[in-house]
Write a protein that holds these residues in place. Structure first.
Motif, PDB file in Angstrom:
ATOM      1  N   LEU A  67       0.835  -1.206   0.000  1.00 45.62           N
ATOM      2  CA  LEU A  67       0.000   0.000   0.000  1.00 45.62           C
ATOM      3  C   LEU A  67       0.868   1.254   0.000  1.00 45.62           C
ATOM      4  N   GLU A  68       1.882   1.256   0.853  1.00 49.67           N
ATOM      5  CA  GLU A  68       2.773   2.428   0.950  1.00 49.67           C
ATOM      6  C   GLU A  68       3.480   2.700  -0.378  1.00 49.67           C
ATOM      7  N   LYS A  69       3.949   1.653  -1.038  1.00 52.46           N
ATOM      8  CA  LYS A  69       4.643   1.822  -2.329  1.00 52.46           C
ATOM      9  C   LYS A  69       3.711   2.397  -3.386  1.00 52.46           C
ATOM     10  N   GLN A  75      -6.313   3.457   6.574  1.00 51.86           N
ATOM     11  CA  GLN A  75      -6.945   4.494   7.398  1.00 51.86           C
ATOM     12  C   GLN A  75      -7.721   3.877   8.551  1.00 51.86           C
ATOM     13  N   ASP A  76      -8.519   2.833   8.240  1.00 49.38           N
ATOM     14  CA  ASP A  76      -9.288   2.132   9.260  1.00 49.38           C
ATOM     15  C   ASP A  76      -9.799   0.833   8.666  1.00 49.38           C
ATOM     16  N   THR A  93      -8.586   2.775   2.790  1.00 49.42           N
ATOM     17  CA  THR A  93      -7.315   3.473   2.649  1.00 49.42           C
ATOM     18  C   THR A  93      -7.545   4.982   2.629  1.00 49.42           C
ATOM     19  N   ASN A  94      -6.463   5.704   2.859  1.00 48.33           N
ATOM     20  CA  ASN A  94      -6.570   7.162   2.925  1.00 48.33           C
ATOM     21  C   ASN A  94      -6.869   7.790   1.569  1.00 48.33           C
ATOM     22  N   ASP A  95      -6.777   7.011   0.481  1.00 50.14           N
ATOM     23  CA  ASP A  95      -7.114   7.556  -0.832  1.00 50.14           C
ATOM     24  C   ASP A  95      -8.535   7.177  -1.268  1.00 50.14           C
ATOM     25  N   GLY A  96      -9.358   6.733  -0.280  1.00 53.19           N
ATOM     26  CA  GLY A  96     -10.769   6.495  -0.535  1.00 53.19           C
ATOM     27  C   GLY A  96     -11.135   5.125  -1.068  1.00 53.19           C
TER      28      GLY A  96
END
Length: 137
Positions: A67-69, A75-76, A93-96
């Motif tokens: 995910l980081e790459k 996010q939750d 994830t933080n990108d929705g």
């Protein structure tokens, strides 16, 4: 749908079947949500809850690295419902993006990434166990 944040109490063993259970606890409303898991999943949950780092990365750490790459982070996670007796979960994830997952994997990822765990309120009320009032003594 509304959801409530839960605390990961941990893995317990249900007797006499000797079956591991992931136990989640909500404060408002005061419910426990028991989710039966396999032995391998229970081990991964215990390792993540204790904050241990195995000598070789586990699959959960690998997924967080992937995910980081790709420029995202967890996010939750939310336990979203049931299909028969099988609980369902989603990673957010933080990108929705939302990714379907087993609850044991989702909670292990949340513990590893130090992010919140939620349960849909309706699921908690339907499948949860009311938490007893705390004794003042």
């Amino acid at each position: 749908m509304s959801k409530v944040e839960v605390e990961v109490v941990g893995v317990r063993i249900e007797m006499p079947a000797n079956q591991p259970i992931l136990l989640l606890k909500a404060s408002e409303p005061a419910y426990y949500l028991p989710i039966w898991v396999g032995a391998i999943e229970a081990n991964a949950l215990s390792i993540a809850q204790r904050g241990l780092t195995p000598p070789r990365p586990m699959s959960h750490a690998l997924l967080l690295d992937v995910l980081e790459k790709y420029g995202a982070e967890l996010q939750d996670v939310t336990i979203t419902g049931k299909d028969g007796q099988i609980f369902l979960a989603e990673l957010h994830t933080n990108d929705g993006k939302s990714i379907s997952a087993r609850p044991s994997d989702a909670v292990t990822l949340a513990l590893t990434a130090d992010c919140p765990v939620f349960v849909e309120t309706q699921l908690l009320e339907e499948s949860g166990i009311e938490a007893p009032e705390a004794d003042e003594e």
